[in-house]
Design a protein around this motif. Structure first.
Motif, PDB file in Angstrom:
ATOM      1  N   LEU A   1      45.116  46.235  45.115  1.00 50.00           N
ATOM      2  CA  LEU A   1      45.012  47.619  44.661  1.00 50.00           C
ATOM      3  C   LEU A   1      45.373  48.581  45.785  1.00 50.00           C
ATOM      4  CD1 LEU A   1      44.278  49.728  42.548  1.00 50.00           C
ATOM      5  CD2 LEU A   1      41.878  49.452  43.181  1.00 50.00           C
ATOM      6  N   ASP A   2      44.882  48.300  46.990  1.00 51.73           N
ATOM      7  CA  ASP A   2      45.257  49.125  48.141  1.00 51.73           C
ATOM      8  C   ASP A   2      46.776  49.201  48.274  1.00 51.73           C
ATOM      9  OD1 ASP A   2      42.654  49.718  49.358  1.00 51.73           O
ATOM     10  OD2 ASP A   2      42.559  47.577  49.739  1.00 51.73           O
ATOM     11  N   GLN A   3      47.402  48.040  48.246  1.00 50.13           N
ATOM     12  CA  GLN A   3      48.849  47.992  48.437  1.00 50.13           C
ATOM     13  C   GLN A   3      49.578  48.758  47.341  1.00 50.13           C
ATOM     14  OE1 GLN A   3      49.964  43.819  48.901  1.00 50.13           O
ATOM     15  NE2 GLN A   3      47.971  43.412  49.839  1.00 50.13           N
ATOM     16  N   ALA A   4      49.119  48.591  46.106  1.00 55.34           N
ATOM     17  CA  ALA A   4      49.758  49.281  44.991  1.00 55.34           C
ATOM     18  C   ALA A   4      49.596  50.794  45.120  1.00 55.34           C
ATOM     19  CB  ALA A   4      49.168  48.799  43.666  1.00 55.34           C
ATOM     20  N   LEU A   5      48.418  51.240  45.525  1.00 54.96           N
ATOM     21  CA  LEU A   5      48.177  52.679  45.675  1.00 54.96           C
ATOM     22  C   LEU A   5      49.028  53.258  46.798  1.00 54.96           C
ATOM     23  CD1 LEU A   5      44.318  52.588  45.182  1.00 54.96           C
ATOM     24  CD2 LEU A   5      45.911  53.820  43.705  1.00 54.96           C
TER      25      LEU A   5
END
Length: 266
Positions: free
Chosen positions: A33-37
């Motif tokens: 999720l961090d990477q996607a955000l």
């Protein structure tokens, strides 16, 4: 990641100028999720959604709590800020202090908070111990939604924000590895999910949302006698806990939620 963008679109269609705020712990099993955000920053910026990882789970949750206080002050730039927190199961444990106080204080009328306990890790795949989060959310009196599929993260997410605004509660998501680490084709049409407020309950004249000043015992009375019942009323109004398979004269009922629902259907 898509849910805050979807919520901003829904608010604009309703004539509201809102913003989103996402914070969580980067050591969470939801590391993707961090990477996607981070990758989607330009799209988040276009939709007035800010992503700020927390140093730890507690500080992330406290920052989300602060997002609900924006409209307690004059000259706010937005009608409200909707928040999303995420953290691993033991992180939910350590955030009990923040969750209990923030849920008692409540959410903004045009804000709302969704808490993603990620990931309920029964096999200790990405944590030091097997764990689940729903009993902790229950202990701090936070309503829990349990998405059974990728699609339901959007559908129940829309309902979750609406329920959070209406009831004044922080609303939790019970997340499990088998769902969040999967992929699917989903509908992202903002008109897919219809929000309708309950008509079978009477709210206090001053509502259920965050305010100041707000004595502690008054907060508790509002939570126990009004906010939790308002959340249940919203579930009834939108048939969140619906009958999926029915018969004219049923003799057997199976009540199930989340990932186990998909397995029972299979």
């Amino acid at each position: 990641m898509r849910l805050p963008i979807l919520q901003r679109q829904l608010d604009l269609a309703a004539g509201l100028n809102t913003a989103g705020f996402v914070s969580g712990y980067r050591g969470s099993p939801l590391g993707g999720l961090d990477q996607a955000l981070f990758r989607a920053k330009k799209f988040l910026d276009q939709n007035h959604v800010v992503f700020q990882p927390g140093v730890n789970e507690d500080l992330a949750a406290t920052a989300i709590w602060g997002s609900q206080q924006v409209n307690l002050f004059p000259r706010a730039k937005y009608d409200g800020v909707f928040g999303m927190w995420y953290g691993k199961g033991p992180g939910v444990d350590r955030c009990g202090d923040v969750f209990r106080h923030a849920n008692a204080c409540g959410t903004a009328k045009h804000g709302g908070v969704i808490v993603c306990g990620s990931v309920d890790d029964h096999a200790a795949k990405s944590s030091t111990l097997p764990h689940q989060t729903d009993h902790i959310f229950k202990a701090v009196m936070m309503p829990v939604l349990y998405p059974a599929s990728v699609q339901e993260y959007l559908d129940l997410g829309v309902h979750g924000y609406a329920m959070s605004r209406y009831s004044g509660c922080w609303v939790a998501f019970k997340c499990v590895t088998d769902v969040v680490e999967s992929s699917a084709s989903v509908y992202v049409d903002p008109d897919r999910v219809k929000v309708a407020l309950p008509t079978d309950i009477t709210l206090p004249a001053d509502g259920l949302n965050i305010r100041w000043p707000d004595p502690f015992l008054v907060q508790e009375e509002r939570l126990l006698h009004h906010k939790l019942y308002a959340a249940l009323a919203y579930c009834r109004a939108r048939n969140v806990n619906g009958i999926v398979v029915d018969m004219p004269e049923p003799e057997l009922g199976i009540i199930i939620s989340g990932k186990a629902y998909m397995e029972v259907r299979q």
